[in-house]
Design an enzyme around this catalytic site. Sequence first.
Site: not given
Length: 694
Positions: A31-32, A216-217, A247, A586
């Site tokens: 995504k980044t 973002d987020e 998340q 993770r």
Amino acid sequence: MELVGYNNKQMEAILKTDGPILIIAGAGSGKTKVLTTKIAYLVDNGVPTDNILAITFTNKAAKEMKDRVIGLLGSVGYQLRISTFHSFGVFLIHEHYDLLGYKENFTILDSDDSLTLIKKIMKDLNINIKDYNPKAIRNSISSSKNELISASDFERFIGNDFDQKVFEVYQRYEKKLLLNNSLDFDDLLFLPIKLFREYPEVLRHYQELYQYIMVDEYQDTNEAQYILIKMLSALNRNICVVGDESQSIYSFRGSNYRNILNFEKDYKDCETILLEQNYRSTSTILDSANDVIKNNKHRKDKKLWTENEIGDKLQYYRALDEKDEALYVVNQINILVDNGVNKSDIAVLYRTNAQSRVMEEALLKENIPYKVVGSFYFYNRKEIKDLICYLRLIYNTSDDISLQRVINVPKRGIGLKTIESLIEKANLNNSSIFDVIDDGKELNFKIMINGIISELDNYTLTELIDLVLDKTGMRKELESEKSIESEIRLENLEEFKSITKAFEEKNGIVSLEDFLTEISLVSDVTEHREDNDVVTLMTVHSAKGLEFENVFLIGMEEGVFPHSNSFFDDEALEEERRLCYVAITRAKKKLWLVNAHKRLLFGNDSYNKPSRFIDEINPNNIIEDGSKMNIVSGRSIKNVVSEDVDYGPGDKIVHDVFGEGIIISIDGSVVSIAFAHPYGVKKLLKGHKSIKKV
């Protein structure tokens, strides 16, 4: 700008520029990379840098975004406004401080400064800080600002006496801030919205300026952040939000995952793009994450997939207790390291900070270097040091160092000048500080310590901890704060009782002197060298945004993970499941799920079922690790294979409450035996036909 190395969905997200866009980006989906490339693409196609606003949550994330954009655009990237929500708020207030009634040289108070001001106001209002915790009042004011409830609005929400006191303090607090030309941290979001609501022409200016807005987020936005972005994007409606409701794990900070779920309702013409291809984990790990999260009702319908290898199955180990759990993890780490794996590629994740203590001790014994992320080493945590100093002072009232640390913990109004005066008096009398105390608030402290000392013989070591926490006021102070930080500190103090209880079980009736000697030896070796090649310990909350080749997820039990607080709250349980989803994703290559039959946590033995999240994973993707079968007899742990016991014809075997252990009765004496695996029973029975199954 050449666009290569992107999948079809990533390209769609980058090339779609106008109108509202919702990018649901699963874990490890890049995504980044997509967001920063999208910013660069806009600039490359003629959008002035001044007309783009990119917002994220942390300074670290903002820096990473900025660095990536500069890498794509060169020096032009420096002109872009890429910042956190709060940094953007500071910018807006600096531009229009006069309209808000402030002067140009306003200051921003940190949380300690805010607390000091609140205490002063409470004193002015004759509100007793023993009856109403100043930190609890500060937290209530902070939550109100994040919900956009002003001091005057708060009156409508008064439901009890505490709320009434918050209202009185809140009103005086806001006046004091303005008078002192100061803001608190929450004002950095609260005041820009106030500015936009009271001065529509100012809002219009920024709406015209920021033609393209990216967030973002987005799943982590609270009410204030949500409103601020909605106001700014209302004119051009070129808003692109990126996030993943699966998340969203920060509800305790006020974040609302429904903001991202409701985006399509807020912008009915929005285009939704799913980034489901994962570049991080094996397909087995991803399938397991999908198995867990699909049980949540409030979520977007998506499924992560990958072109990566299938990978190893998840390894599951059910230990006897928390020590066996830690020993198993350490043994597995040693195997990994022996096979050439870097320690920096290994992480141990847990639900609560208190779980790290046993894990730290096991790593220390094996001389495996580690670091604790997002927390202090257990014995170095402030509340633990405070408690130990109280114990040392109770044992030795001449311990001036311990006394100076805790004489005003919790706050008792004993200031530095008083302490300096006591030190001077002690020096003149060639005595300890404790001995020269004879009046003032410090005399109450002395009486309290002497009271505990007089009761020492009536309490076990573990009971003494409870007595100290109650008599000193440490527990009451933390319980009244009502914040996530105070809850964590309370958990750590409760976990200290696990240390005392284990010490008592190992040594029988023990003296305070023996215990203090023991923990001083342990805490002394918790000074760790700086080393990049170390095993990482952290809570799952701290692990968000990180990735590791090998991940151990410990404490996978009902009541631990999911946390017992979520049992009667569907919303809380869904957040626990999202937290588990984050934990699983993770891992890149290998994932271990570990739990225990019995766990000593917060000073209490608990017998917990395996976590429901394990049951939600396809059993075909899990393999039980049967490499170790332990037998518990009294206080000792022995290996089944090496156990040599002569069982007679009268011996009986029955299943225990877990269905995974046995109880053997030898000549009428009951010996409790617990097994890590069901087939351990069969192995023991082999060759012992005289034992009857009851």
